[in-house]
Design a protein around this motif. Structure first.
Motif, short mmCIF file in Angstrom:
data_model
loop_
_atom_site.label_atom_id
_atom_site.label_comp_id
_atom_site.label_asym_id
_atom_site.label_seq_id
_atom_site.Cartn_x
_atom_site.Cartn_y
_atom_site.Cartn_z
N ARG A 141 0.83 -1.20 0.00
CA ARG A 141 0.00 0.00 0.00
C ARG A 141 0.87 1.26 0.00
O ARG A 141 0.61 2.19 -0.75
N VAL A 142 1.90 1.27 0.83
CA VAL A 142 2.80 2.43 0.88
C VAL A 142 3.52 2.59 -0.47
O VAL A 142 3.63 3.70 -0.99
N ALA A 143 3.99 1.49 -1.04
CA ALA A 143 4.73 1.55 -2.30
C ALA A 143 3.85 2.04 -3.45
O ALA A 143 4.32 2.78 -4.31
N LEU A 144 2.59 1.65 -3.45
CA LEU A 144 1.70 2.03 -4.56
C LEU A 144 0.98 3.34 -4.33
O LEU A 144 0.74 4.11 -5.27
N LEU A 145 0.59 3.63 -3.08
CA LEU A 145 -0.25 4.79 -2.79
C LEU A 145 0.50 5.94 -2.12
O LEU A 145 -0.02 7.05 -2.05
N GLY A 146 1.69 5.67 -1.61
CA GLY A 146 2.47 6.70 -0.93
C GLY A 146 2.42 6.54 0.57
O GLY A 146 1.49 5.95 1.13
N LYS A 147 3.44 7.07 1.23
CA LYS A 147 3.55 6.86 2.68
C LYS A 147 2.46 7.56 3.47
O LYS A 147 2.20 7.22 4.61
N THR A 192 1.17 8.71 -14.04
CA THR A 192 2.48 8.30 -13.60
C THR A 192 2.30 7.46 -12.34
O THR A 192 2.41 7.95 -11.23
N PHE A 193 1.99 6.20 -12.53
CA PHE A 193 1.69 5.26 -11.45
C PHE A 193 2.65 4.09 -11.50
O PHE A 193 3.34 3.86 -12.49
N SER A 194 2.59 3.31 -10.44
CA SER A 194 3.16 1.97 -10.44
C SER A 194 2.01 0.99 -10.54
O SER A 194 0.92 1.26 -10.04
N TYR A 195 2.25 -0.13 -11.21
CA TYR A 195 1.21 -1.11 -11.42
C TYR A 195 1.69 -2.51 -11.07
O TYR A 195 2.86 -2.84 -11.29
N VAL A 196 0.77 -3.31 -10.56
CA VAL A 196 0.98 -4.74 -10.37
C VAL A 196 -0.17 -5.41 -11.10
O VAL A 196 -1.33 -5.22 -10.76
N MET A 197 0.17 -6.15 -12.14
CA MET A 197 -0.84 -6.85 -12.94
C MET A 197 -0.45 -8.32 -12.99
O MET A 197 0.73 -8.65 -13.08
N TYR A 198 -1.45 -9.20 -12.93
CA TYR A 198 -1.14 -10.61 -12.91
C TYR A 198 -2.25 -11.42 -13.56
O TYR A 198 -3.37 -10.94 -13.74
N LEU A 201 -6.33 1.35 -4.68
CA LEU A 201 -5.52 0.17 -5.00
C LEU A 201 -5.99 -0.48 -6.30
O LEU A 201 -5.18 -1.01 -7.06
N HIS A 202 -7.28 -0.42 -6.54
CA HIS A 202 -7.83 -1.03 -7.76
C HIS A 202 -7.27 -0.37 -9.03
O HIS A 202 -7.21 -1.00 -10.08
N GLU A 203 -6.84 0.88 -8.92
CA GLU A 203 -6.20 1.54 -10.07
C GLU A 203 -4.79 1.00 -10.31
O GLU A 203 -4.27 1.12 -11.42
N HIS A 204 -4.18 0.43 -9.29
CA HIS A 204 -2.79 -0.02 -9.37
C HIS A 204 -2.62 -1.53 -9.50
O HIS A 204 -1.61 -2.00 -10.00
N ILE A 205 -3.58 -2.30 -9.00
CA ILE A 205 -3.49 -3.75 -8.99
C ILE A 205 -4.59 -4.31 -9.87
O ILE A 205 -5.77 -4.05 -9.65
N LYS A 206 -4.20 -5.09 -10.87
CA LYS A 206 -5.16 -5.65 -11.83
C LYS A 206 -4.95 -7.15 -11.95
O LYS A 206 -3.82 -7.63 -12.02
N SER A 207 -6.04 -7.89 -12.02
CA SER A 207 -5.96 -9.34 -12.15
C SER A 207 -6.05 -9.76 -13.62
O SER A 207 -6.68 -10.76 -13.97
N HIS A 208 -5.41 -8.99 -14.45
CA HIS A 208 -5.30 -9.30 -15.89
C HIS A 208 -4.03 -8.62 -16.39
O HIS A 208 -3.44 -7.81 -15.69
N LEU A 209 -3.62 -8.94 -17.59
CA LEU A 209 -2.39 -8.37 -18.14
C LEU A 209 -2.66 -7.35 -19.24
O LEU A 209 -1.74 -6.94 -19.94
N ILE A 215 8.95 -2.90 -5.30
CA ILE A 215 7.61 -3.49 -5.42
C ILE A 215 7.71 -4.98 -5.73
O ILE A 215 6.94 -5.78 -5.17
N CYS A 216 8.65 -5.38 -6.57
CA CYS A 216 8.85 -6.81 -6.84
C CYS A 216 9.19 -7.57 -5.56
O CYS A 216 8.65 -8.66 -5.32
N GLU A 217 10.07 -7.01 -4.75
CA GLU A 217 10.44 -7.68 -3.51
C GLU A 217 9.25 -7.80 -2.56
O GLU A 217 9.05 -8.84 -1.93
N ILE A 218 8.46 -6.75 -2.48
CA ILE A 218 7.27 -6.79 -1.62
C ILE A 218 6.28 -7.83 -2.13
O ILE A 218 5.77 -8.66 -1.36
N VAL A 219 5.99 -7.81 -3.43
CA VAL A 219 5.05 -8.77 -4.01
C VAL A 219 5.55 -10.20 -3.82
O VAL A 219 4.79 -11.10 -3.43
N ASP A 220 6.84 -10.43 -4.07
CA ASP A 220 7.40 -11.76 -3.88
C ASP A 220 7.25 -12.22 -2.43
O ASP A 220 6.89 -13.37 -2.17
#
Length: 161
Positions: free
Chosen positions: A24-30, A63-69, A46-54, A112-117
């Motif tokens: 949450r901090v990494a995607l939305l800010g501290k 200018t966001f960070s995204y996690v899509m899977y 969070l729904h703007e940043h995390i997507k369950s599709h590619l 973000i990769c380390e957090i997600v992992d």
């Protein structure tokens, strides 16, 4: 896992990703807790940043960070199936170097990769949700239109519950 189970599995992954405070901090800010005053506002953001599709909207205007899977079943024989979870972590190149999260190092995508992992491979995820052990099998680089860069994490789940 059958095709009908993929949606359920993705809901489990979503819950785990949405619940993690470091992500949450990494995607939305501290300051997300003071800027977004309700949990529903946090989830909506969070729904703007995390997507369950590619699928990636063309062009990405924010200018966001995204996690899509997404989940795939690359091999299936008899009653044994191997599942893969493919995760894209990426951001606009303009914001790649400006993230600081306590106890993490590297650029925005590295952090973000380390957090997600960490979220996906921790034991309590398996116990809480009853999913198989995820093992990182591949890490690739991702670049799109010279303005977006990131990484692709591929997890194998040979023995899912």
């Amino acid at each position: 896992m059958a095709v009908k189970d993929i949606g359920h599995y993705k809901n489990i992954i979503n819950k785990a990703l949405y619940a993690d405070d470091n992500l949450r901090v990494a995607l939305l800010g501290k300051n997300y807790k003071t800027e977004l005053t309700t949990e529903s506002a946090v989830i909506k953001s969070l729904h703007e940043h995390i997507k369950s599709h590619l699928f990636i909207d063309e062009p990405i205007l924010k200018t966001f960070s995204y996690v899509m899977y997404d989940v795939v079943i690359p091999t299936s024989y008899d009653k044994i199936q191997t599942m893969q979870l493919v995760v894209y972590v990426f951001c606009d190149k303009d914001c790649i170097d400006n993230l600081n999260v306590k106890n993490y190092e590297g650029n925005r995508n590295d952090i973000i990769c380390e957090i997600v992992d960490g979220i996906l491979t921790r034991n309590d995820l398996r116990r809480t949700y009853g999913i198989g052990k995820l093992e990182l099998s591949k890490l690739d680089l991702f670049e799109r239109q010279q303005t977006v860069a990131g990484k692709i994490l591929t997890y194998a789940v040979p023995n899912f519950a």
